[in-house]
Design a protein around this motif. Structure first.
Motif, PDB file in Angstrom:
ATOM      1  N   VAL B 158       0.860  -1.376  -0.130  1.00 29.54           N
ATOM      2  CA  VAL B 158       0.118   0.129  -0.109  1.00 29.54           C
ATOM      3  C   VAL B 158       0.768   1.136  -0.043  1.00 29.54           C
ATOM      4  N   GLY B 159       1.901   1.306   0.928  1.00 25.93           N
ATOM      5  CA  GLY B 159       2.907   2.404   0.930  1.00 25.93           C
ATOM      6  C   GLY B 159       3.552   2.866  -0.489  1.00 25.93           C
ATOM      7  N   ASP B 160       4.143   1.714  -1.048  1.00 26.18           N
ATOM      8  CA  ASP B 160       4.812   1.999  -2.337  1.00 26.18           C
ATOM      9  C   ASP B 160       3.675   2.465  -3.519  1.00 26.18           C
ATOM     10  N   THR B 161       2.509   1.919  -3.269  1.00 25.09           N
ATOM     11  CA  THR B 161       1.567   2.321  -4.218  1.00 25.09           C
ATOM     12  C   THR B 161       1.153   3.688  -4.298  1.00 25.09           C
ATOM     13  N   LEU B 162       0.828   4.314  -2.863  1.00 24.93           N
ATOM     14  CA  LEU B 162       0.502   5.642  -2.590  1.00 24.93           C
ATOM     15  C   LEU B 162       1.460   6.426  -3.079  1.00 24.93           C
ATOM     16  N   LEU B 163       2.739   6.138  -2.846  1.00 27.25           N
ATOM     17  CA  LEU B 163       3.774   7.059  -3.414  1.00 27.25           C
ATOM     18  C   LEU B 163       3.632   7.190  -5.094  1.00 27.25           C
ATOM     19  N   VAL B 164       3.301   6.179  -5.811  1.00 27.38           N
ATOM     20  CA  VAL B 164       3.135   6.254  -7.216  1.00 27.38           C
ATOM     21  C   VAL B 164       2.122   7.206  -7.505  1.00 27.38           C
ATOM     22  N   ALA B 165       0.870   6.930  -6.742  1.00 26.00           N
ATOM     23  CA  ALA B 165      -0.111   7.826  -6.940  1.00 26.00           C
ATOM     24  C   ALA B 165       0.116   9.538  -6.751  1.00 26.00           C
ATOM     25  N   ARG B 166       0.803   9.608  -5.536  1.00 21.91           N
ATOM     26  CA  ARG B 166       1.307  10.975  -5.274  1.00 21.91           C
ATOM     27  C   ARG B 166       2.252  11.579  -6.456  1.00 21.91           C
ATOM     28  N   SER B 167       2.947  10.751  -7.030  1.00 18.95           N
ATOM     29  CA  SER B 167       3.604  11.318  -8.280  1.00 18.95           C
ATOM     30  C   SER B 167       2.801  11.898  -9.243  1.00 18.95           C
ATOM     31  N   ALA B 168       1.647  11.210  -9.593  1.00 24.01           N
ATOM     32  CA  ALA B 168       0.818  11.824 -10.416  1.00 24.01           C
ATOM     33  C   ALA B 168       0.072  13.141 -10.186  1.00 24.01           C
ATOM     34  N   LEU B 169       0.347  13.526  -8.925  1.00 21.58           N
ATOM     35  CA  LEU B 169      -0.358  14.754  -8.594  1.00 21.58           C
ATOM     36  C   LEU B 169       0.491  16.180  -8.902  1.00 21.58           C
ATOM     37  N   HIS B 170      -0.169  17.178  -9.151  1.00 19.29           N
ATOM     38  CA  HIS B 170       0.558  18.392  -9.213  1.00 19.29           C
ATOM     39  C   HIS B 170       0.472  19.112  -7.648  1.00 19.29           C
ATOM     40  N   LEU B 171       1.396  19.118  -7.195  1.00 18.26           N
ATOM     41  CA  LEU B 171       1.327  19.596  -5.625  1.00 18.26           C
ATOM     42  C   LEU B 171       1.776  20.967  -5.664  1.00 18.26           C
ATOM     43  N   SER B 172       1.260  21.710  -4.824  1.00 18.40           N
ATOM     44  CA  SER B 172       1.427  23.017  -4.485  1.00 18.40           C
ATOM     45  C   SER B 172       2.751  23.415  -4.080  1.00 18.40           C
ATOM     46  N   GLY B 173       3.291  22.574  -3.234  1.00 19.49           N
ATOM     47  CA  GLY B 173       4.550  22.878  -2.895  1.00 19.49           C
ATOM     48  C   GLY B 173       4.222  23.304  -1.178  1.00 19.49           C
ATOM     49  N   ASN B 174       3.230  23.689  -0.862  1.00 22.60           N
ATOM     50  CA  ASN B 174       2.623  23.972   0.442  1.00 22.60           C
ATOM     51  C   ASN B 174       2.389  22.828   1.086  1.00 22.60           C
ATOM     52  N   THR B 175       3.042  22.111   1.789  1.00 20.93           N
ATOM     53  CA  THR B 175       2.932  20.661   2.526  1.00 20.93           C
ATOM     54  C   THR B 175       1.554  20.598   3.102  1.00 20.93           C
ATOM     55  N   ARG B 176       1.166  21.844   3.835  1.00 17.05           N
ATOM     56  CA  ARG B 176      -0.068  21.610   4.641  1.00 17.05           C
ATOM     57  C   ARG B 176      -1.219  21.494   3.836  1.00 17.05           C
ATOM     58  N   THR B 177      -1.327  22.683   2.840  1.00 17.26           N
ATOM     59  CA  THR B 177      -2.374  22.326   1.671  1.00 17.26           C
ATOM     60  C   THR B 177      -2.488  21.143   0.857  1.00 17.26           C
ATOM     61  N   ASP B 178      -1.227  20.578   0.638  1.00 12.65           N
ATOM     62  CA  ASP B 178      -1.237  19.411  -0.320  1.00 12.65           C
ATOM     63  C   ASP B 178      -1.827  18.401   0.536  1.00 12.65           C
ATOM     64  N   GLU B 179      -1.339  18.177   1.778  1.00 14.18           N
ATOM     65  CA  GLU B 179      -1.840  17.010   2.720  1.00 14.18           C
ATOM     66  C   GLU B 179      -3.312  17.197   2.884  1.00 14.18           C
TER      67      GLU B 179
END
Lengths: 204, 204
Positions: B158-179
Protein backbone atom coordinates in the motif's frame (compact mmCIF):
# COMPACT_ATOMS: atom_id res chain seq x y z
CA UNK A 1 -10.56 -35.09 -40.41
CA UNK A 2 -9.65 -34.18 -36.82
CA UNK A 3 -11.84 -34.94 -33.78
CA UNK A 4 -13.37 -31.69 -32.63
CA UNK A 5 -12.46 -31.49 -28.96
CA UNK A 6 -8.80 -32.53 -29.25
CA UNK A 7 -8.47 -30.13 -32.16
CA UNK A 8 -9.90 -27.27 -30.10
CA UNK A 9 -7.84 -28.19 -27.03
CA UNK A 10 -4.56 -28.31 -28.94
CA UNK A 11 -5.30 -25.14 -30.91
CA UNK A 12 -6.31 -23.28 -27.73
CA UNK A 13 -3.21 -24.31 -25.82
CA UNK A 14 -0.93 -23.39 -28.73
CA UNK A 15 -2.38 -19.86 -28.76
CA UNK A 16 -1.92 -19.64 -25.00
CA UNK A 17 1.75 -20.58 -25.44
CA UNK A 18 2.22 -17.97 -28.17
CA UNK A 19 0.64 -15.43 -25.86
CA UNK A 20 3.02 -16.40 -23.06
CA UNK A 21 6.10 -16.31 -25.27
CA UNK A 22 5.15 -12.93 -26.74
CA UNK A 23 4.38 -11.54 -23.27
CA UNK A 24 7.84 -12.58 -22.12
CA UNK A 25 9.32 -10.73 -25.08
CA UNK A 26 7.27 -7.61 -24.16
CA UNK A 27 9.08 -7.66 -20.83
CA UNK A 28 12.50 -8.09 -22.46
CA UNK A 29 12.32 -5.42 -25.17
CA UNK A 30 13.54 -1.98 -24.09
CA UNK A 31 12.34 0.15 -26.96
CA UNK A 32 8.82 1.27 -26.14
CA UNK A 33 7.43 1.24 -29.67
CA UNK A 34 8.80 -2.27 -30.24
CA UNK A 35 7.25 -3.25 -26.88
CA UNK A 36 3.96 -1.86 -28.16
CA UNK A 37 4.06 -3.91 -31.35
CA UNK A 38 4.89 -7.14 -29.56
CA UNK A 39 2.16 -6.44 -26.97
CA UNK A 40 -0.32 -6.08 -29.82
CA UNK A 41 0.68 -9.52 -31.13
CA UNK A 42 0.46 -10.98 -27.61
CA UNK A 43 -3.05 -9.56 -27.29
CA UNK A 44 -4.02 -11.07 -30.64
CA UNK A 45 -2.85 -14.55 -29.58
CA UNK A 46 -4.76 -14.18 -26.34
CA UNK A 47 -7.91 -13.20 -28.25
CA UNK A 48 -7.55 -16.23 -30.50
CA UNK A 49 -7.06 -18.42 -27.44
CA UNK A 50 -10.16 -16.94 -25.80
CA UNK A 51 -12.19 -17.38 -28.98
CA UNK A 52 -11.35 -21.09 -29.08
CA UNK A 53 -12.07 -21.41 -25.35
CA UNK A 54 -15.49 -19.90 -26.03
CA UNK A 55 -16.15 -22.65 -28.62
CA UNK A 56 -15.22 -25.29 -26.06
CA UNK A 57 -17.53 -23.73 -23.44
CA UNK A 58 -20.35 -23.46 -25.99
CA UNK A 59 -20.27 -27.26 -26.24
CA UNK A 60 -20.56 -27.56 -22.46
CA UNK A 61 -16.99 -28.73 -21.99
CA UNK A 62 -14.38 -27.47 -19.56
CA UNK A 63 -11.50 -25.74 -21.38
CA UNK A 64 -8.94 -26.87 -18.80
CA UNK A 65 -9.93 -30.54 -19.26
CA UNK A 66 -9.88 -30.26 -23.03
CA UNK A 67 -6.45 -28.55 -23.12
CA UNK A 68 -4.83 -30.74 -20.47
CA UNK A 69 -3.79 -33.67 -22.72
CA UNK A 70 -1.69 -31.26 -24.80
CA UNK A 71 -0.14 -29.20 -22.02
CA UNK A 72 3.03 -31.24 -21.44
CA UNK A 73 3.91 -31.69 -25.10
CA UNK A 74 3.30 -28.03 -25.92
CA UNK A 75 5.18 -26.84 -22.81
CA UNK A 76 8.09 -28.96 -24.04
CA UNK A 77 7.79 -27.44 -27.50
CA UNK A 78 7.81 -24.01 -25.91
CA UNK A 79 11.13 -24.78 -24.21
CA UNK A 80 12.61 -25.79 -27.59
CA UNK A 81 11.40 -22.56 -29.18
CA UNK A 82 12.70 -20.23 -26.48
CA UNK A 83 15.72 -18.57 -27.99
CA UNK A 84 18.97 -17.43 -26.44
CA UNK A 85 17.66 -13.84 -26.61
CA UNK A 86 14.32 -12.15 -27.26
CA UNK A 87 15.00 -11.74 -30.99
CA UNK A 88 15.27 -15.50 -31.38
CA UNK A 89 12.16 -16.05 -29.28
CA UNK A 90 10.23 -13.49 -31.30
CA UNK A 91 11.29 -15.11 -34.58
CA UNK A 92 10.34 -18.48 -33.10
CA UNK A 93 6.79 -17.35 -32.34
CA UNK A 94 6.51 -15.83 -35.80
CA UNK A 95 7.79 -19.00 -37.50
CA UNK A 96 5.98 -21.60 -35.39
CA UNK A 97 2.64 -19.83 -35.12
CA UNK A 98 2.84 -18.96 -38.82
CA UNK A 99 3.21 -22.65 -39.68
CA UNK A 100 0.75 -23.94 -37.09
CA UNK A 101 -1.98 -21.36 -37.72
CA UNK A 102 -1.84 -22.21 -41.44
CA UNK A 103 -1.98 -25.88 -40.58
CA UNK A 104 -4.90 -25.59 -38.15
CA UNK A 105 -6.79 -23.44 -40.66
CA UNK A 106 -6.41 -26.27 -43.19
CA UNK A 107 -7.59 -28.85 -40.66
CA UNK A 108 -10.59 -26.65 -39.74
CA UNK A 109 -12.15 -27.47 -43.11
CA UNK A 110 -12.60 -31.05 -41.87
CA UNK A 111 -14.31 -30.19 -38.58
CA UNK A 112 -17.91 -31.35 -38.11
CA UNK A 113 -20.79 -28.83 -37.90
CA UNK A 114 -20.40 -25.09 -38.38
CA UNK A 115 -17.41 -24.57 -36.11
CA UNK A 116 -14.79 -24.98 -38.86
CA UNK A 117 -15.36 -21.68 -40.68
CA UNK A 118 -15.55 -19.79 -37.37
CA UNK A 119 -12.24 -21.23 -36.18
CA UNK A 120 -10.60 -20.67 -39.56
CA UNK A 121 -11.69 -17.01 -39.50
CA UNK A 122 -10.45 -16.63 -35.93
CA UNK A 123 -7.04 -18.21 -36.64
CA UNK A 124 -6.73 -16.26 -39.88
CA UNK A 125 -7.52 -12.90 -38.24
CA UNK A 126 -4.82 -10.27 -37.81
CA UNK A 127 -2.28 -11.51 -35.28
CA UNK A 128 -0.14 -8.39 -35.22
CA UNK A 129 2.47 -10.08 -37.47
CA UNK A 130 3.21 -6.89 -39.40
CA UNK A 131 4.41 -5.21 -36.23
CA UNK A 132 6.47 -8.24 -35.24
CA UNK A 133 8.08 -8.33 -38.69
CA UNK A 134 8.89 -4.59 -38.36
CA UNK A 135 10.57 -5.17 -35.02
CA UNK A 136 12.61 -8.07 -36.39
CA UNK A 137 13.62 -6.13 -39.52
CA UNK A 138 14.80 -3.21 -37.38
CA UNK A 139 16.89 -5.54 -35.22
CA UNK A 140 18.38 -7.31 -38.25
CA UNK A 141 19.16 -3.95 -39.84
CA UNK A 142 21.03 -2.83 -36.73
CA UNK A 143 23.13 -6.01 -36.36
CA UNK A 144 24.53 -7.65 -39.50
CA UNK A 145 25.48 -10.85 -37.63
CA UNK A 146 21.93 -11.35 -36.44
CA UNK A 147 20.64 -12.29 -39.92
CA UNK A 148 22.70 -15.47 -40.20
CA UNK A 149 22.01 -16.45 -36.59
CA UNK A 150 18.26 -16.01 -37.09
CA UNK A 151 18.30 -17.82 -40.45
CA UNK A 152 19.90 -20.86 -38.81
CA UNK A 153 17.53 -20.69 -35.86
CA UNK A 154 14.54 -20.46 -38.22
CA UNK A 155 15.62 -23.62 -40.04
CA UNK A 156 15.96 -25.51 -36.77
CA UNK A 157 12.44 -24.50 -35.72
CA UNK A 158 10.72 -25.84 -38.81
CA UNK A 159 11.43 -29.49 -38.00
CA UNK A 160 10.14 -29.25 -34.43
CA UNK A 161 7.06 -27.39 -35.56
CA UNK A 162 6.15 -29.93 -38.22
CA UNK A 163 6.32 -32.65 -35.52
CA UNK A 164 3.69 -30.75 -33.53
CA UNK A 165 1.55 -30.44 -36.66
CA UNK A 166 1.95 -34.15 -37.34
CA UNK A 167 0.75 -34.96 -33.80
CA UNK A 168 -2.57 -33.29 -34.62
CA UNK A 169 -3.22 -35.68 -37.51
CA UNK A 170 -5.04 -38.97 -37.38
CA UNK A 171 -2.66 -41.23 -39.17
CA UNK A 172 -3.74 -44.51 -40.73
CA UNK A 173 -0.69 -46.41 -39.53
CA UNK A 174 0.16 -47.16 -43.17
CA UNK A 175 3.35 -45.12 -43.44
CA UNK A 176 3.23 -44.83 -47.21
CA UNK A 177 -0.40 -43.63 -47.38
CA UNK A 178 0.23 -41.25 -44.48
CA UNK A 179 3.25 -39.70 -46.14
CA UNK A 180 1.32 -39.29 -49.37
CA UNK A 181 -1.41 -37.41 -47.49
CA UNK A 182 0.91 -35.24 -45.43
CA UNK A 183 3.51 -34.40 -48.06
CA UNK A 184 1.53 -31.86 -50.13
CA UNK A 185 0.22 -30.10 -47.01
CA UNK A 186 3.69 -29.73 -45.54
CA UNK A 187 5.07 -28.54 -48.88
CA UNK A 188 2.51 -25.73 -48.85
CA UNK A 189 3.22 -24.83 -45.23
CA UNK A 190 6.93 -24.63 -45.95
CA UNK A 191 6.36 -22.45 -49.01
CA UNK A 192 4.45 -19.95 -46.86
CA UNK A 193 7.21 -20.16 -44.25
CA UNK A 194 9.84 -19.42 -46.91
CA UNK A 195 7.89 -16.33 -47.97
CA UNK A 196 7.84 -15.09 -44.35
CA UNK A 197 11.60 -15.63 -43.97
CA UNK A 198 12.18 -13.87 -47.33
CA UNK A 199 10.20 -10.88 -46.05
CA UNK A 200 12.79 -10.63 -43.26
CA UNK A 201 15.66 -10.96 -45.72
CA UNK A 202 16.50 -14.39 -44.27
CA UNK A 203 17.22 -17.56 -46.23
CA UNK A 204 14.78 -20.28 -45.16
CA UNK B 1 -6.17 18.76 -12.26
CA UNK B 2 -3.60 16.63 -14.12
CA UNK B 3 -1.99 17.58 -17.43
CA UNK B 4 -3.45 15.39 -20.11
CA UNK B 5 -0.43 13.84 -21.80
CA UNK B 6 1.54 12.93 -18.67
CA UNK B 7 -1.67 11.51 -17.20
CA UNK B 8 -2.23 9.34 -20.29
CA UNK B 9 1.43 8.28 -20.45
CA UNK B 10 1.58 7.23 -16.82
CA UNK B 11 -1.81 5.48 -16.93
CA UNK B 12 -0.86 3.63 -20.15
CA UNK B 13 2.47 2.44 -18.80
CA UNK B 14 0.89 1.29 -15.53
CA UNK B 15 -1.55 -0.90 -17.48
CA UNK B 16 1.32 -2.26 -19.55
CA UNK B 17 3.13 -3.21 -16.34
CA UNK B 18 0.03 -4.93 -14.95
CA UNK B 19 -0.26 -6.81 -18.21
CA UNK B 20 3.37 -7.91 -17.97
CA UNK B 21 3.10 -8.98 -14.33
CA UNK B 22 -0.12 -10.92 -14.98
CA UNK B 23 1.39 -12.57 -18.06
CA UNK B 24 4.33 -13.75 -15.98
CA UNK B 25 1.89 -15.26 -13.51
CA UNK B 26 0.08 -17.03 -16.37
CA UNK B 27 3.37 -18.77 -17.13
CA UNK B 28 3.94 -19.71 -13.47
CA UNK B 29 0.52 -21.14 -12.60
CA UNK B 30 0.15 -24.86 -13.25
CA UNK B 31 -3.58 -25.29 -12.85
CA UNK B 32 -5.14 -24.65 -16.25
CA UNK B 33 -8.36 -23.04 -15.05
CA UNK B 34 -6.38 -20.68 -12.80
CA UNK B 35 -4.12 -19.93 -15.80
CA UNK B 36 -7.26 -19.12 -17.75
CA UNK B 37 -8.54 -16.66 -15.16
CA UNK B 38 -5.22 -14.86 -14.87
CA UNK B 39 -4.90 -14.72 -18.67
CA UNK B 40 -8.32 -13.06 -18.79
CA UNK B 41 -7.09 -10.39 -16.36
CA UNK B 42 -3.87 -9.96 -18.37
CA UNK B 43 -5.93 -9.45 -21.51
CA UNK B 44 -8.09 -6.86 -19.75
CA UNK B 45 -5.02 -4.85 -18.66
CA UNK B 46 -3.68 -5.01 -22.19
CA UNK B 47 -7.02 -3.74 -23.57
CA UNK B 48 -6.99 -0.84 -21.11
CA UNK B 49 -3.40 -0.09 -22.12
CA UNK B 50 -4.35 -0.15 -25.80
CA UNK B 51 -7.41 2.04 -25.18
CA UNK B 52 -5.22 4.71 -23.56
CA UNK B 53 -2.65 4.39 -26.35
CA UNK B 54 -5.47 5.02 -28.83
CA UNK B 55 -6.30 8.28 -27.00
CA UNK B 56 -2.65 9.34 -27.24
CA UNK B 57 -2.56 8.55 -30.98
CA UNK B 58 -5.85 10.38 -31.53
CA UNK B 59 -4.10 13.55 -30.34
CA UNK B 60 -1.29 12.98 -32.84
CA UNK B 61 1.25 12.05 -30.21
CA UNK B 62 3.59 9.08 -30.14
CA UNK B 63 2.69 6.67 -27.33
CA UNK B 64 6.32 5.66 -26.77
CA UNK B 65 7.38 9.31 -26.27
CA UNK B 66 4.48 10.01 -23.94
CA UNK B 67 5.12 6.91 -21.79
CA UNK B 68 8.90 7.22 -21.71
CA UNK B 69 9.18 9.69 -18.77
CA UNK B 70 7.39 7.17 -16.54
CA UNK B 71 9.11 3.98 -17.68
CA UNK B 72 11.99 3.92 -15.19
CA UNK B 73 9.92 4.78 -12.13
CA UNK B 74 7.20 2.26 -13.00
CA UNK B 75 9.75 -0.46 -13.87
CA UNK B 76 11.24 0.14 -10.41
CA UNK B 77 7.79 -0.07 -8.85
CA UNK B 78 7.25 -3.32 -10.70
CA UNK B 79 10.41 -4.78 -9.14
CA UNK B 80 9.10 -3.83 -5.67
CA UNK B 81 5.76 -5.50 -6.38
CA UNK B 82 7.17 -8.76 -7.71
CA UNK B 83 6.58 -11.29 -4.96
CA UNK B 84 8.64 -14.25 -3.84
CA UNK B 85 6.11 -16.50 -5.61
CA UNK B 86 3.27 -16.05 -8.07
CA UNK B 87 0.62 -15.79 -5.35
CA UNK B 88 2.34 -12.71 -3.95
CA UNK B 89 2.77 -11.23 -7.41
CA UNK B 90 -0.89 -11.86 -8.22
CA UNK B 91 -2.02 -10.22 -4.97
CA UNK B 92 0.33 -7.33 -5.73
CA UNK B 93 -1.27 -6.67 -9.11
CA UNK B 94 -4.71 -6.92 -7.54
CA UNK B 95 -3.79 -4.50 -4.72
CA UNK B 96 -1.76 -2.00 -6.71
CA UNK B 97 -3.96 -1.85 -9.78
CA UNK B 98 -7.04 -1.72 -7.55
CA UNK B 99 -5.66 1.35 -5.79
CA UNK B 100 -4.21 3.01 -8.90
CA UNK B 101 -7.21 2.41 -11.17
CA UNK B 102 -9.46 3.98 -8.51
CA UNK B 103 -7.05 6.87 -8.22
CA UNK B 104 -6.72 7.49 -11.97
CA UNK B 105 -10.52 7.30 -12.33
CA UNK B 106 -10.78 10.08 -9.74
CA UNK B 107 -8.17 12.16 -11.55
CA UNK B 108 -9.94 11.62 -14.89
CA UNK B 109 -12.72 13.95 -13.71
CA UNK B 110 -10.23 16.83 -13.90
CA UNK B 111 -9.01 16.15 -17.45
CA UNK B 112 -9.73 18.78 -20.11
CA UNK B 113 -12.14 18.07 -23.01
CA UNK B 114 -14.19 14.91 -23.36
CA UNK B 115 -11.40 12.42 -22.74
CA UNK B 116 -12.05 12.12 -18.98
CA UNK B 117 -15.31 10.16 -19.09
CA UNK B 118 -13.91 7.85 -21.78
CA UNK B 119 -10.79 7.06 -19.74
CA UNK B 120 -12.82 6.64 -16.55
CA UNK B 121 -15.13 4.15 -18.32
CA UNK B 122 -12.10 2.30 -19.73
CA UNK B 123 -10.29 2.08 -16.40
CA UNK B 124 -13.49 1.11 -14.63
CA UNK B 125 -14.34 -1.67 -17.09
CA UNK B 126 -14.12 -5.31 -16.04
CA UNK B 127 -10.49 -6.20 -15.44
CA UNK B 128 -11.04 -9.88 -14.69
CA UNK B 129 -10.67 -9.22 -10.93
CA UNK B 130 -13.37 -11.75 -9.98
CA UNK B 131 -11.33 -14.55 -11.51
CA UNK B 132 -8.13 -13.32 -9.85
CA UNK B 133 -9.91 -13.18 -6.49
CA UNK B 134 -11.16 -16.76 -7.04
CA UNK B 135 -7.65 -17.97 -7.76
CA UNK B 136 -6.27 -16.25 -4.65
CA UNK B 137 -9.09 -17.57 -2.44
CA UNK B 138 -8.46 -21.11 -3.66
CA UNK B 139 -4.74 -20.79 -2.90
CA UNK B 140 -5.41 -19.31 0.55
CA UNK B 141 -7.92 -22.08 1.28
CA UNK B 142 -5.34 -24.73 0.40
CA UNK B 143 -2.52 -23.27 2.51
CA UNK B 144 -3.36 -21.82 5.96
CA UNK B 145 0.05 -20.11 6.29
CA UNK B 146 -0.44 -18.21 3.07
CA UNK B 147 -3.11 -15.90 4.54
CA UNK B 148 -0.79 -14.25 7.05
CA UNK B 149 2.04 -14.02 4.52
CA UNK B 150 -0.24 -12.35 1.97
CA UNK B 151 -1.80 -10.03 4.56
CA UNK B 152 1.65 -8.75 5.49
CA UNK B 153 2.67 -8.44 1.85
CA UNK B 154 -0.54 -6.52 1.08
CA UNK B 155 0.21 -4.00 3.82
CA UNK B 156 3.72 -3.46 2.49
CA UNK B 157 2.39 -2.77 -1.01
CA UNK B 158 0.00 0.00 0.00
CA UNK B 159 2.74 2.45 0.95
CA UNK B 160 4.67 1.99 -2.30
CA UNK B 161 1.50 2.30 -4.34
CA UNK B 162 0.41 5.53 -2.69
CA UNK B 163 3.82 6.99 -3.55
CA UNK B 164 3.15 6.24 -7.23
CA UNK B 165 -0.27 7.86 -6.91
CA UNK B 166 1.27 10.91 -5.26
CA UNK B 167 3.74 11.28 -8.13
CA UNK B 168 0.79 11.78 -10.50
CA UNK B 169 -0.44 14.82 -8.57
CA UNK B 170 0.48 18.42 -9.14
CA UNK B 171 1.39 19.53 -5.67
CA UNK B 172 1.40 23.17 -4.65
CA UNK B 173 4.60 22.86 -2.68
CA UNK B 174 2.71 23.99 0.42
CA UNK B 175 2.91 20.78 2.42
CA UNK B 176 -0.05 21.56 4.63
CA UNK B 177 -2.43 22.44 1.76
CA UNK B 178 -1.22 19.43 -0.22
CA UNK B 179 -1.84 17.04 2.65
CA UNK B 180 -5.30 18.49 3.15
CA UNK B 181 -6.11 17.85 -0.51
CA UNK B 182 -4.62 14.37 -0.67
CA UNK B 183 -5.79 13.03 2.68
CA UNK B 184 -9.49 12.46 1.90
CA UNK B 185 -8.68 10.87 -1.48
CA UNK B 186 -6.20 8.45 0.05
CA UNK B 187 -8.65 7.62 2.86
CA UNK B 188 -11.19 6.57 0.25
CA UNK B 189 -8.66 4.55 -1.75
CA UNK B 190 -7.59 2.72 1.39
CA UNK B 191 -11.20 1.97 2.33
CA UNK B 192 -11.73 0.31 -1.07
CA UNK B 193 -8.44 -1.56 -0.63
CA UNK B 194 -9.60 -2.82 2.80
CA UNK B 195 -12.80 -4.15 1.25
CA UNK B 196 -10.80 -6.04 -1.37
CA UNK B 197 -8.53 -7.57 1.28
CA UNK B 198 -11.63 -8.48 3.36
CA UNK B 199 -13.09 -10.28 0.34
CA UNK B 200 -9.97 -12.49 0.43
CA UNK B 201 -10.32 -13.04 4.19
CA UNK B 202 -7.14 -11.00 4.75
CA UNK B 203 -6.67 -8.25 7.33
CA UNK B 204 -5.63 -5.05 5.58
Amino acid sequence: MPDLLPYLGQAAYLQLESFQALSRVVGQVDDLSAKEKVALAAGASLSKHQGIIAEIRRRGDDPADVMKPFADAIDGFSVLTTGSDWRETLLAVEVTSGLLDDFFIRLAAGLPGDVGPRIAALLGSDGGQDGVMDVLRTEIGADPQLASRLAMWGRRLVGDTLLVARSALHLSGNTRTDEERIEPIFTELIAAHTRRMDALGLTA
